[in-house]
Design a protein around this motif. Structure first.
Motif, PDB file in Angstrom:
ATOM      1  N   UNK A 164       0.840  -1.204   0.000  1.00 20.71           N
ATOM      2  CA  UNK A 164       0.000   0.000   0.000  1.00 20.71           C
ATOM      3  C   UNK A 164       0.874   1.252   0.000  1.00 20.71           C
ATOM      4  N   UNK A 165       1.919   1.238   0.810  1.00 21.31           N
ATOM      5  CA  UNK A 165       2.830   2.380   0.858  1.00 21.31           C
ATOM      6  C   UNK A 165       3.512   2.569  -0.495  1.00 21.31           C
ATOM      7  N   UNK A 166       3.919   1.470  -1.114  1.00 24.19           N
ATOM      8  CA  UNK A 166       4.527   1.543  -2.453  1.00 24.19           C
ATOM      9  C   UNK A 166       3.537   2.137  -3.454  1.00 24.19           C
ATOM     10  N   UNK A 167       2.285   1.702  -3.415  1.00 22.41           N
ATOM     11  CA  UNK A 167       1.264   2.220  -4.334  1.00 22.41           C
ATOM     12  C   UNK A 167       1.047   3.717  -4.126  1.00 22.41           C
ATOM     13  N   UNK A 168       0.980   4.128  -2.864  1.00 26.10           N
ATOM     14  CA  UNK A 168       0.824   5.559  -2.581  1.00 26.10           C
ATOM     15  C   UNK A 168       1.999   6.369  -3.120  1.00 26.10           C
ATOM     16  N   UNK A 169       3.191   5.847  -2.959  1.00 25.91           N
ATOM     17  CA  UNK A 169       4.371   6.595  -3.415  1.00 25.91           C
ATOM     18  C   UNK A 169       4.417   6.683  -4.942  1.00 25.91           C
ATOM     19  N   UNK A 170       3.858   5.711  -5.618  1.00 24.96           N
ATOM     20  CA  UNK A 170       3.824   5.762  -7.086  1.00 24.96           C
ATOM     21  C   UNK A 170       2.735   6.711  -7.574  1.00 24.96           C
ATOM     22  N   UNK A 171       1.567   6.650  -6.951  1.00 27.19           N
ATOM     23  CA  UNK A 171       0.451   7.485  -7.391  1.00 27.19           C
ATOM     24  C   UNK A 171       0.653   8.943  -7.025  1.00 27.19           C
ATOM     25  N   UNK A 172       1.066   9.181  -5.792  1.00 35.44           N
ATOM     26  CA  UNK A 172       1.262  10.549  -5.300  1.00 35.44           C
ATOM     27  C   UNK A 172       2.511  10.581  -4.447  1.00 35.44           C
ATOM     28  N   UNK A 173       3.655  10.776  -5.034  1.00 33.38           N
ATOM     29  CA  UNK A 173       4.917  10.756  -4.274  1.00 33.38           C
ATOM     30  C   UNK A 173       4.923  11.725  -3.091  1.00 33.38           C
ATOM     31  N   UNK A 174       4.228  12.831  -3.195  1.00 30.84           N
ATOM     32  CA  UNK A 174       4.217  13.797  -2.102  1.00 30.84           C
ATOM     33  C   UNK A 174       3.361  13.346  -0.926  1.00 30.84           C
ATOM     34  N   UNK A 175       2.549  12.294  -1.107  1.00 30.94           N
ATOM     35  CA  UNK A 175       1.712  11.819  -0.009  1.00 30.94           C
ATOM     36  C   UNK A 175       2.495  10.987   0.988  1.00 30.94           C
ATOM     37  N   UNK A 176       3.681  10.550   0.616  1.00 29.93           N
ATOM     38  CA  UNK A 176       4.513   9.741   1.503  1.00 29.93           C
ATOM     39  C   UNK A 176       5.319  10.685   2.399  1.00 29.93           C
ATOM     40  N   UNK A 177       4.694  11.151   3.471  1.00 29.26           N
ATOM     41  CA  UNK A 177       5.312  12.140   4.345  1.00 29.26           C
ATOM     42  C   UNK A 177       6.517  11.596   5.092  1.00 29.26           C
ATOM     43  N   UNK A 178       6.602  10.278   5.236  1.00 24.60           N
ATOM     44  CA  UNK A 178       7.751   9.689   5.916  1.00 24.60           C
ATOM     45  C   UNK A 178       9.034   9.839   5.111  1.00 24.60           C
ATOM     46  N   UNK A 179       8.909  10.163   3.850  1.00 24.65           N
ATOM     47  CA  UNK A 179      10.071  10.351   2.991  1.00 24.65           C
ATOM     48  C   UNK A 179      10.255  11.807   2.584  1.00 24.65           C
ATOM     49  N   UNK A 180       9.454  12.706   3.153  1.00 26.78           N
ATOM     50  CA  UNK A 180       9.530  14.126   2.772  1.00 26.78           C
ATOM     51  C   UNK A 180      10.707  14.829   3.417  1.00 26.78           C
TER      52      UNK A 180
END
Length: 180
Positions: A164-180
């Motif tokens: 799920x985290x991988x899918x989120x990072x592909x669809x909306x990279x900015x939504x992965x706040x843990x990597x911001x």
């Protein structure tokens, strides 16, 4: 600031919604629920601090009496049962998962799966096993044996959190706040 608050509230709601998935009761009095997936996702997506805050918001609502835990449980009384260790460990698990996610540079799927195993299983079980031993009058070894029933499902949830985290990072990279 407003974006952070929105994300924290959104993940508290996600954890609550995962409580609608029917629980599976075990003889030890600690149910198998989907809510630990929400705990893992809070850490892997939001990061350590925001993930822990989302879980603390969720637990505050539970303590206030809202029936948000699986099976419609809520109120201060749930903190006096055999699952108290897991409940207390929820914010720690999200924090540890987020902390690991923030510090790894592997793909989001691998990082999130590893973070979920370390935080969402390892850290959570430390608290959960201690709580079970205390509340059930068991030794740590006996409580560990009882907690082993959760491992297959939690391993599956850790893999799901990674995907799920991988899918989120592909669809909306900015939504992965843990990597911001």
């Amino acid at each position: 600031m407003e974006r952070n608050l929105s994300h924290i509230a959104l993940f508290a709601a996600l954890i609550a919604v995962l409580g609608l998935v029917p629980k599976i009761d075990l003889s030890a009095g600690v149910p198998i629920t989907a809510q630990s997936l929400g705990i893992m996702l809070a850490g892997t997506v939001l990061g350590a601090k925001r993930g822990a805050l989302a879980v603390l918001l969720f637990l505050t609502l539970v303590a206030a009496g809202l029936p948000l835990l699986a099976g419609g449980r809520g109120g201060i009384g749930v903190f006096a049962g055999p699952s108290v260790g897991f409940l207390v460990g929820f914010p720690v698990a999200a924090f540890v998962a987020g902390w690991v996610m923030e510090r790894t540079t592997l793909s989001p799927a691998i990082s999130a799966t590893a973070a979920s195993v370390i935080g969402g299983i390892g850290a959570l079980y430390l608290f959960g096993i201690a709580g079970m031993a205390l509340m059930l009058g068991k030794t740590l070894g006996e409580a560990t044996f009882l907690a082993a029933a959760f491992l297959p499902g939690d391993a599956l949830k850790a893999v799901l959190a990674g995907l799920i985290t991988q899918s989120l990072s592909r669809m909306r990279p900015t939504s992965l706040l843990s990597r911001a």
